[in-house]
Design a protein around this motif. Structure first.
Motif, PDB file in Angstrom:
ATOM      1  N   PRO A   1       1.119  18.943  -0.811  1.00 32.52           N
ATOM      2  CA  PRO A   1       2.494  19.419  -1.014  1.00 32.52           C
ATOM      3  C   PRO A   1       2.644  20.929  -0.998  1.00 32.52           C
ATOM      4  O   PRO A   1       3.703  21.443  -0.626  1.00 32.52           O
ATOM      5  N   ASP A   2       1.592  21.654  -1.367  1.00 28.81           N
ATOM      6  CA  ASP A   2       1.676  23.118  -1.365  1.00 28.81           C
ATOM      7  C   ASP A   2       1.805  23.677   0.047  1.00 28.81           C
ATOM      8  O   ASP A   2       2.250  24.817   0.235  1.00 28.81           O
ATOM      9  N   LYS A   3       1.434  22.878   1.048  1.00 33.52           N
ATOM     10  CA  LYS A   3       1.541  23.273   2.458  1.00 33.52           C
ATOM     11  C   LYS A   3       2.531  22.375   3.208  1.00 33.52           C
ATOM     12  O   LYS A   3       2.424  22.206   4.420  1.00 33.52           O
ATOM     13  N   VAL A   4       3.504  21.840   2.464  1.00 35.25           N
ATOM     14  CA  VAL A   4       4.487  20.889   3.012  1.00 35.25           C
ATOM     15  C   VAL A   4       3.820  19.826   3.890  1.00 35.25           C
ATOM     16  O   VAL A   4       4.354  19.415   4.911  1.00 35.25           O
ATOM     17  N   ASN A   5       2.634  19.404   3.451  1.00 33.54           N
ATOM     18  CA  ASN A   5       1.869  18.349   4.129  1.00 33.54           C
ATOM     19  C   ASN A   5       1.588  18.662   5.591  1.00 33.54           C
ATOM     20  O   ASN A   5       1.524  17.755   6.440  1.00 33.54           O
ATOM     21  N   ALA A   6       1.415  19.955   5.885  1.00 34.73           N
ATOM     22  CA  ALA A   6       1.087  20.363   7.246  1.00 34.73           C
ATOM     23  C   ALA A   6      -0.270  19.803   7.659  1.00 34.73           C
ATOM     24  O   ALA A   6      -1.168  19.588   6.841  1.00 34.73           O
ATOM     25  N   LEU A   7      -0.425  19.582   8.947  1.00 34.02           N
ATOM     26  CA  LEU A   7      -1.587  18.901   9.497  1.00 34.02           C
ATOM     27  C   LEU A   7      -2.716  19.873   9.797  1.00 34.02           C
ATOM     28  O   LEU A   7      -2.587  20.734  10.666  1.00 34.02           O
TER      29      LEU A   7
ATOM     30  N   GLY B   1       5.395  11.401   1.928  1.00 36.40           N
ATOM     31  CA  GLY B   1       4.765  12.683   1.652  1.00 36.40           C
ATOM     32  C   GLY B   1       5.105  13.177   0.259  1.00 36.40           C
ATOM     33  O   GLY B   1       6.237  13.033  -0.198  1.00 36.40           O
ATOM     34  N   GLU B   2       4.134  13.753  -0.408  1.00 33.50           N
ATOM     35  CA  GLU B   2       4.377  14.350  -1.714  1.00 33.50           C
ATOM     36  C   GLU B   2       5.108  15.684  -1.554  1.00 33.50           C
ATOM     37  O   GLU B   2       5.033  16.334  -0.510  1.00 33.50           O
ATOM     38  N   GLY B   3       5.803  16.086  -2.611  1.00 27.36           N
ATOM     39  CA  GLY B   3       6.447  17.388  -2.592  1.00 27.36           C
ATOM     40  C   GLY B   3       7.788  17.371  -1.899  1.00 27.36           C
ATOM     41  O   GLY B   3       8.480  16.354  -1.864  1.00 27.36           O
ATOM     42  N   ARG B   4       8.148  18.512  -1.315  1.00 32.77           N
ATOM     43  CA  ARG B   4       9.502  18.672  -0.799  1.00 32.77           C
ATOM     44  C   ARG B   4       9.691  18.230   0.643  1.00 32.77           C
ATOM     45  O   ARG B   4      10.809  18.311   1.157  1.00 32.77           O
TER      46      ARG B   4
ATOM     47  N   ALA C   1       0.851  -1.197   0.000  1.00 33.05           N
ATOM     48  CA  ALA C   1       0.000   0.000   0.000  1.00 33.05           C
ATOM     49  C   ALA C   1       0.881   1.240   0.000  1.00 33.05           C
ATOM     50  O   ALA C   1       1.750   1.391   0.864  1.00 33.05           O
ATOM     51  N   ASP C   2       0.656   2.096  -0.953  1.00 35.55           N
ATOM     52  CA  ASP C   2       1.376   3.362  -1.083  1.00 35.55           C
ATOM     53  C   ASP C   2       0.484   4.450  -0.503  1.00 35.55           C
ATOM     54  O   ASP C   2      -0.476   4.889  -1.137  1.00 35.55           O
ATOM     55  N   VAL C   3       0.772   4.869   0.730  1.00 33.04           N
ATOM     56  CA  VAL C   3      -0.012   5.898   1.419  1.00 33.04           C
ATOM     57  C   VAL C   3       0.789   7.198   1.376  1.00 33.04           C
ATOM     58  O   VAL C   3       1.901   7.263   1.908  1.00 33.04           O
ATOM     59  N   ARG C   4       0.207   8.228   0.752  1.00 33.64           N
ATOM     60  CA  ARG C   4       0.949   9.474   0.565  1.00 33.64           C
ATOM     61  C   ARG C   4       0.192  10.656   1.161  1.00 33.64           C
ATOM     62  O   ARG C   4      -1.006  10.848   0.886  1.00 33.64           O
TER      63      ARG C   4
END
Length: 290
Positions: free
Chosen positions: A30-36, A64-67, A23-26
């Motif tokens: 990304p535009d919010k650096v995956n902030a919660l 996580g996607e992005g940077r 399972a690939d859970v991402r």
């Protein structure tokens, strides 16, 4: 007041795909650096529940996607927490209410030992299947606590990790203290929590906070996941349960559990297939349990 169950998975926050038992859970903000934010909290738990009930899933890769993997709490949510309190330190209750409908963060989710914020990490430890976190960029605060819920962590050398809650006058309350002590020992855990010191992936490996360092942690995580997925899933899942319980109960109880699980495995179809495939020099073909 009893909090409701987490909301359904929001694909604008978390995505899940399953291929060949992995399972690939991402984290997908990304535009919010995956902030919660609230939707991210609920979606992470929903993703864990989804893969946990999928019998075809043998291993989970969390990334996580992005940077960045996850930069921690969304600043807007943090501002709401700081501004909604009554001056005596109870502003966090307002955030708990807005995210999960609970009256207080002391309330538990139905049938779970945690509140919603804690469950984003606990859900991965509670899974039968192994979970591998691939860490890059920022892995801060709540993001690090989510990663600590995984069974194995692969970090980029230049990743930045920090238990940073004390910077905001808070403490880590998303299961982080439980995992930190087991991974790095009590004194190191206290230092990391008290100082909010930032660590590179290399530093984190030296402390035992991560399992491996790799230039491409996601690629390495998937290679490891594929290797694990080609082992008897019943043996792997039983081993995870035994290892998670190690040191938490009387020795006799643990030893009996080992024996019960081994007796259940010996001669089972998947165990026979593991032996047969090994002797024949071929890849095993296991059946997935319920």
């Amino acid at each position: 007041m009893t909090p409701p169950a987490p909301s359904p998975l929001d694909p604008d926050r978390v995505t899940v795909t399953v291929t060949n038992g992995v399972a690939d859970v991402r984290l997908a903000r990304p535009d919010k650096v995956n902030a919660l934010d609230g939707r991210m909290f609920s979606s992470i738990v929903a993703a864990g529940d989804m893969v946990g009930t999928d019998a075809s899933v043998r291993v989970v890769v969390l990334s996580g996607e992005g940077r960045s993997f996850c930069a921690g709490l969304d600043l807007a949510s943090f501002s709401a927490m700081a501004g909604a309190g009554d001056g005596d330190g109870h502003g966090d209750e307002s955030v708990a209410s807005s995210v999960s409908g609970t009256r207080s963060i002391v309330d538990r989710l139905p049938g779970r030992p945690s509140n919603l914020f804690q469950e984003v990490a606990n859900v991965w430890q509670a899974l039968r299947q192994p979970v591998i976190a691939a860490l890059h960029g920022h892995v801060l605060g709540g993001g690090l606590q989510i990663a600590l819920g995984a069974d194995i962590r692969v970090a980029a050398p230049d990743a930045t990790l920090s238990v940073m809650e004390v910077r905001w006058g808070l403490l880590p309350d998303m299961t982080g203290p439980q995992a930190l002590v087991r991974l790095v020992g009590l004194d190191v855990a206290k230092e990391l929590v008290f100082t909010a010191r930032r660590l590179s992936g290399v530093d984190a490996l030296a402390l035992g906070l991560v399992t491996r360092v790799a230039d491409d942690p996601r690629e390495t995580a998937f290679a490891l996941a594929t290797e694990i997925a080609n082992r008897n899933p019943e043996a792997v899942q039983g081993a995870k349960a035994l290892l998670n319980a190690a040191g938490t109960r009387p020795l006799e109880e643990s030893l009996v559990d080992e024996s019960v699980r081994m007796e259940r495995l010996m001669g089972s179809p998947n165990q026979v297939e593991a032996v047969t495939a090994e002797l024949e020099g071929r890849a095993p073909v296991f059946t997935d349990g319920a």
